[in-house]
Write a protein that holds these residues in place. Structure first.
Motif, PDB file in Angstrom:
ATOM      1  N   ASP A  84       0.829  -1.217   0.000  1.00  0.00           N
ATOM      2  CA  ASP A  84       0.000   0.000   0.000  1.00  0.00           C
ATOM      3  C   ASP A  84       0.856   1.257   0.000  1.00  0.00           C
ATOM      4  OD1 ASP A  84      -2.850  -0.755   0.096  1.00  0.00           O
ATOM      5  OD2 ASP A  84      -2.286  -1.806   1.924  1.00  0.00           O
ATOM      6  N   ARG A  85       2.002   1.161   0.629  1.00  0.00           N
ATOM      7  CA  ARG A  85       2.879   2.340   0.714  1.00  0.00           C
ATOM      8  C   ARG A  85       3.583   2.625  -0.603  1.00  0.00           C
ATOM      9  NH1 ARG A  85       7.822   3.341   5.102  1.00  0.00           N
ATOM     10  NH2 ARG A  85       8.441   5.389   4.289  1.00  0.00           N
ATOM     11  N   PRO A  88       0.421   2.159  -4.213  1.00  0.00           N
ATOM     12  CA  PRO A  88      -0.932   2.480  -3.734  1.00  0.00           C
ATOM     13  C   PRO A  88      -2.003   2.189  -4.778  1.00  0.00           C
ATOM     14  CG  PRO A  88       0.283   4.481  -4.237  1.00  0.00           C
ATOM     15  CD  PRO A  88       1.273   3.363  -4.318  1.00  0.00           C
ATOM     16  N   LYS A 246      -6.164   0.870   3.392  1.00  0.00           N
ATOM     17  CA  LYS A 246      -5.187  -0.183   3.106  1.00  0.00           C
ATOM     18  C   LYS A 246      -5.816  -1.235   2.186  1.00  0.00           C
ATOM     19  CE  LYS A 246      -2.037   1.381   6.047  1.00  0.00           C
ATOM     20  NZ  LYS A 246      -0.683   1.848   5.617  1.00  0.00           N
TER      21      LYS A 246
END
Length: 301
Positions: A84-85, A88, A246
């Protein structure tokens, strides 16, 4: 296995052939999809009530389930947020901006529906051989509706069937599950190949329980079934609450179920753009469950 995959993708592809331009019809379709999710959850509760007693090894099974569930979940949830970081995924803003209280209420409603079906089945001692068939028909209808929604959101078949993000999520799930399996092997003092076999269920509780039970006996079979079932139940709570922030983490944790059972929930809470990612990730994990489990089982001989 092949027939199972055809069962999953056939209604999705057929639905994709339908073009719906009327927004009111699409809104009604979304509502019907949400209602079908609740029906499936209630049927799942009824099916749980029909399970046989796991017998004298219940205490050992609970120990196995507790250790594996914590180890696998911790490993998965430690690394999935990195996707997710760095990669994304954009979700539907109308869902992702819901207040946390509303998301929590949605999750509670899902659990209550499952619990209602379970309680009804236990109290009335119902014999319901039709439940599994009913769930299959509901699932086919849900996937058909999702196919229609995909057609009308501008996504191409290439985006649906080949998705790098979905592949990455599946790869992280596999590696982290094995790491969790190694930790569980150390804690429980069991052979590594058995732990890795159990760690390769990826949410497919029915197949995982059958394969492990046939290979290593009822304790491993019962534990595998419950581990993956708990993953599915926790996913039902996580998806509405966390998918807006997330999405890759929630899709990944759902495992193989992200291409079938939890797919409608992923779509209704995260938006249709999450669907191709979920399908690809779930498809890869579903294909690899029997392959990897049987590979590790073969190491016993």
């Amino acid at each position: 296995m092949i027939s199972g995959m055809l069962f999953i993708f056939a209604p999705l592809v057929v639905g994709y052939l339908f073009s719906v331009r009327n927004k009111n019809w699409l809104n009604k379709l979304n509502q019907v999809t949400s209602n079908l999710v609740y029906i499936m959850l209630f049927l799942m509760g009824l099916s749980l009530a029909a399970l046989d007693n796991l017998g004298d090894n219940l205490q050992l099974i609970i120990k196995f389930v507790s250790v594996f569930f914590v180890a696998l979940g911790a490993a998965n949830l430690l690394f999935l947020p990195l996707i997710d970081r760095f990669m994304p995924l954009q979700t539907d803003s109308s869902h992702s901006q819901l207040p946390l209280s509303s998301m929590a209420l949605e999750s509670l409603k899902l659990i209550v529906v499952v619990g209602g079906g379970l309680l009804l089945g236990v109290v009335l001692n119902l014999n319901l051989p039709w439940v599994d068939n009913a769930m299959e028909w509901c699932l086919s209808l849900l996937l058909f509706f999702i196919g229609i929604q995909l057609r009308n959101c501008g996504l191409t078949l290439g985006q649906i069937l080949i998705n790098k993000l979905g592949m990455m999520i599946a790869a992280v799930m596999i590696i982290t599950s094995w790491l969790g399996g190694l930790v569980a092997a150390l804690v429980l003092d069991i052979p590594v190949y058995k732990a890795l076999a159990m760690a390769s269920g990826f949410g497919w509780y029915s197949l995982a329980g059958i394969l492990m039970g046939d290979a290593f006996g009822p304790v491993y079979g019962g534990a595998s079934f419950l581990i993956e079932l708990m993953r599915e139940l926790v996913s039902l709570v996580m998806i509405p609450m966390l998918i807006g922030r997330k999405p890759c983490t929630t899709i990944g944790y759902a495992g193989a179920t992200s291409m079938d059972f939890t797919l409608p929930l992923i779509q209704t809470t995260g938006g249709v753009r999450c669907v191709p990612v979920a399908i690809v990730s779930g498809f890869i994990l579903s294909v690899l469950v029997p392959v990897l489990m049987l590979f590790f089982v073969s190491l016993a001989g």
